[in-house]
Design a protein around this motif. Sequence first.
Motif, PDB file in Angstrom:
ATOM      1  N   VAL A 242      -0.957  -5.418  -4.147  1.00  0.00           N
ATOM      2  CA  VAL A 242      -1.995  -5.325  -3.118  1.00  0.00           C
ATOM      3  C   VAL A 242      -3.082  -6.347  -3.399  1.00  0.00           C
ATOM      4  O   VAL A 242      -3.512  -7.082  -2.498  1.00  0.00           O
TER       5      VAL A 242
ATOM      6  N   TYR B 209       0.835  -1.209   0.000  1.00  0.00           N
ATOM      7  CA  TYR B 209       0.000   0.000   0.000  1.00  0.00           C
ATOM      8  C   TYR B 209       0.869   1.257   0.000  1.00  0.00           C
ATOM      9  O   TYR B 209       0.604   2.205  -0.749  1.00  0.00           O
ATOM     10  N   LYS B 210       1.900   1.258   0.839  1.00  0.00           N
ATOM     11  CA  LYS B 210       2.779   2.426   0.925  1.00  0.00           C
ATOM     12  C   LYS B 210       3.503   2.691  -0.390  1.00  0.00           C
ATOM     13  O   LYS B 210       3.764   3.839  -0.744  1.00  0.00           O
TER      14      LYS B 210
ATOM     15  N   THR C 116      -0.623  -1.437  -6.757  1.00  0.00           N
ATOM     16  CA  THR C 116      -1.979  -1.992  -6.683  1.00  0.00           C
ATOM     17  C   THR C 116      -2.048  -3.459  -7.102  1.00  0.00           C
ATOM     18  O   THR C 116      -2.861  -4.211  -6.564  1.00  0.00           O
TER      19      THR C 116
END
Length: 74
Positions: free
Chosen positions: A40, A32-33, A37
Amino acid sequence: MEHPLISGISELNEEQLLEKISELNNKLLIAYKMGNTDMVRQLQMAIESYKSHQAERNRQNRKDTGHDDKIDIS
């Protein structure tokens, strides 16, 4: 949805299962950081696979004890 590349979940004991979920959650935070995507989504799918297996195992344990009609308030 189960991750297609994960196998051997049923061979893990409860502690190993929790450790793997924790490890994947840490990696998810990093993804996330980084704003990645695609990573993720893959990690979310993997975590869901482990959590669904854990939930199924918990349902089986409740049925084995004969307390499946009781409400768990924990």
